[in-house]
Write a protein that holds these residues in place. Sequence first.
Motif, PDB file in Angstrom:
ATOM      1  N   ILE A  10       0.860  -1.178   0.000  1.00  0.00           N
ATOM      2  CA  ILE A  10       0.000   0.000   0.000  1.00  0.00           C
ATOM      3  C   ILE A  10       0.895   1.227   0.000  1.00  0.00           C
ATOM      4  CG2 ILE A  10      -1.711   1.322   1.303  1.00  0.00           C
ATOM      5  CD1 ILE A  10      -2.861  -1.329   2.298  1.00  0.00           C
ATOM      6  N   LEU A  11       0.738   2.042  -1.037  1.00  0.00           N
ATOM      7  CA  LEU A  11       1.487   3.288  -1.171  1.00  0.00           C
ATOM      8  C   LEU A  11       0.625   4.435  -0.675  1.00  0.00           C
ATOM      9  CD1 LEU A  11       2.685   2.740  -4.857  1.00  0.00           C
ATOM     10  CD2 LEU A  11       3.996   2.289  -2.783  1.00  0.00           C
ATOM     11  N   ILE A  12       1.186   5.252   0.214  1.00  0.00           N
ATOM     12  CA  ILE A  12       0.459   6.415   0.727  1.00  0.00           C
ATOM     13  C   ILE A  12       1.359   7.624   0.528  1.00  0.00           C
ATOM     14  CG2 ILE A  12      -0.732   7.433   2.701  1.00  0.00           C
ATOM     15  CD1 ILE A  12      -0.773   4.500   3.888  1.00  0.00           C
ATOM     16  N   ASP A  13       0.996   8.450  -0.449  1.00  0.00           N
ATOM     17  CA  ASP A  13       1.847   9.577  -0.830  1.00  0.00           C
ATOM     18  C   ASP A  13       0.986  10.594  -1.564  1.00  0.00           C
ATOM     19  OD1 ASP A  13       3.862  11.273  -1.951  1.00  0.00           O
ATOM     20  OD2 ASP A  13       5.268   9.595  -1.914  1.00  0.00           O
ATOM     21  N   LEU A  45      -6.501   4.995   5.539  1.00  0.00           N
ATOM     22  CA  LEU A  45      -7.024   4.541   6.830  1.00  0.00           C
ATOM     23  C   LEU A  45      -8.422   3.942   6.665  1.00  0.00           C
ATOM     24  CD1 LEU A  45      -5.857   7.427   9.181  1.00  0.00           C
ATOM     25  CD2 LEU A  45      -5.160   5.020   9.331  1.00  0.00           C
ATOM     26  N   GLU A  46      -9.247   4.572   5.829  1.00  0.00           N
ATOM     27  CA  GLU A  46     -10.588   4.034   5.570  1.00  0.00           C
ATOM     28  C   GLU A  46     -10.489   2.641   4.951  1.00  0.00           C
ATOM     29  OE1 GLU A  46     -12.835   6.784   3.156  1.00  0.00           O
ATOM     30  OE2 GLU A  46     -12.501   8.412   4.588  1.00  0.00           O
ATOM     31  N   PHE A  47      -9.594   2.489   3.982  1.00  0.00           N
ATOM     32  CA  PHE A  47      -9.414   1.183   3.349  1.00  0.00           C
ATOM     33  C   PHE A  47      -8.978   0.151   4.385  1.00  0.00           C
ATOM     34  CE2 PHE A  47      -6.579  -2.024   1.614  1.00  0.00           C
ATOM     35  CZ  PHE A  47      -7.439  -2.665   0.739  1.00  0.00           C
ATOM     36  N   LEU A  48      -7.999   0.493   5.204  1.00  0.00           N
ATOM     37  CA  LEU A  48      -7.509  -0.454   6.217  1.00  0.00           C
ATOM     38  C   LEU A  48      -8.599  -0.792   7.232  1.00  0.00           C
ATOM     39  CD1 LEU A  48      -3.924   0.960   6.668  1.00  0.00           C
ATOM     40  CD2 LEU A  48      -4.525  -1.306   5.776  1.00  0.00           C
ATOM     41  N   SER A  49      -9.438   0.167   7.578  1.00  0.00           N
ATOM     42  CA  SER A  49     -10.517  -0.134   8.528  1.00  0.00           C
ATOM     43  C   SER A  49     -11.542  -1.066   7.896  1.00  0.00           C
ATOM     44  CB  SER A  49     -11.168   1.134   9.055  1.00  0.00           C
ATOM     45  OG  SER A  49     -11.902   1.786   8.053  1.00  0.00           O
ATOM     46  N   SER A  50     -11.682  -1.030   6.576  1.00  0.00           N
ATOM     47  CA  SER A  50     -12.611  -1.954   5.910  1.00  0.00           C
ATOM     48  C   SER A  50     -12.086  -3.384   5.944  1.00  0.00           C
ATOM     49  CB  SER A  50     -12.863  -1.519   4.461  1.00  0.00           C
ATOM     50  OG  SER A  50     -11.740  -1.795   3.649  1.00  0.00           O
ATOM     51  N   ASN A  51     -10.813  -3.557   6.241  1.00  0.00           N
ATOM     52  CA  ASN A  51     -10.204  -4.886   6.326  1.00  0.00           C
ATOM     53  C   ASN A  51     -10.548  -5.604   7.628  1.00  0.00           C
ATOM     54  OD1 ASN A  51      -7.171  -5.001   4.404  1.00  0.00           O
ATOM     55  ND2 ASN A  51      -8.962  -3.760   4.040  1.00  0.00           N
ATOM     56  N   ILE A  52     -11.107  -4.892   8.583  1.00  0.00           N
ATOM     57  CA  ILE A  52     -11.420  -5.480   9.889  1.00  0.00           C
ATOM     58  C   ILE A  52     -12.333  -6.693   9.740  1.00  0.00           C
ATOM     59  CG2 ILE A  52     -12.620  -5.051  12.083  1.00  0.00           C
ATOM     60  CD1 ILE A  52     -11.505  -2.166  11.936  1.00  0.00           C
ATOM     61  N   THR A  53     -13.210  -6.671   8.762  1.00  0.00           N
ATOM     62  CA  THR A  53     -14.164  -7.772   8.589  1.00  0.00           C
ATOM     63  C   THR A  53     -13.592  -8.956   7.807  1.00  0.00           C
ATOM     64  OG1 THR A  53     -15.051  -6.720   6.613  1.00  0.00           O
ATOM     65  CG2 THR A  53     -16.162  -6.221   8.709  1.00  0.00           C
ATOM     66  N   LEU A  54     -12.408  -8.797   7.237  1.00  0.00           N
ATOM     67  CA  LEU A  54     -11.810  -9.915   6.501  1.00  0.00           C
ATOM     68  C   LEU A  54     -11.452 -11.049   7.453  1.00  0.00           C
ATOM     69  CD1 LEU A  54      -9.307  -8.110   4.080  1.00  0.00           C
ATOM     70  CD2 LEU A  54     -11.555  -9.031   3.530  1.00  0.00           C
ATOM     71  N   PRO A  55     -11.665 -12.310   7.046  1.00  0.00           N
ATOM     72  CA  PRO A  55     -11.298 -13.422   7.923  1.00  0.00           C
ATOM     73  C   PRO A  55      -9.783 -13.513   8.134  1.00  0.00           C
ATOM     74  CG  PRO A  55     -12.128 -14.221   5.805  1.00  0.00           C
ATOM     75  CD  PRO A  55     -12.306 -12.738   5.814  1.00  0.00           C
TER      76      PRO A  55
END
Length: 138
Positions: A10-13, A45-55
Amino acid sequence: MISIPDLRVILIDDNEVDLLLHERLITLQQISRTVLAFNNANKALEFLSSNITLPKIPPTVLLLDIQMPEMDGFEFLEAFYSYPAKIKSQCHVIMVSSSLDYGDLSRTYANPMVLKLLKKPLLASELKSAIAEIFKDM
């Protein structure tokens, strides 16, 4: 280079040119097949928070720019610190910067979430070496 088939980067720039260059470098060097680019730290951060539901969360390298408007790399880390361990344990932070001033260096190395600091533009050999070091026990 070790092979991590499901590794994502993940690139954040905020710099669109750096995002494009780094995405091409990662793809051409076959460091990862999954490269996600964000020009805004809040969107990442929004994308990473959407990962919370991933198994299961794939091993992830975050290439995080230090100097960005709205939310800089250090503010991103402050917000990310509150995320569940399930996500943080799979995310490995490498800070990147085009100007390595002493203040940024000391703040970077004082943060336990940051594993490495690389100078922009990224060099394939340095990035591969940093990733190999992160995943050496896999």
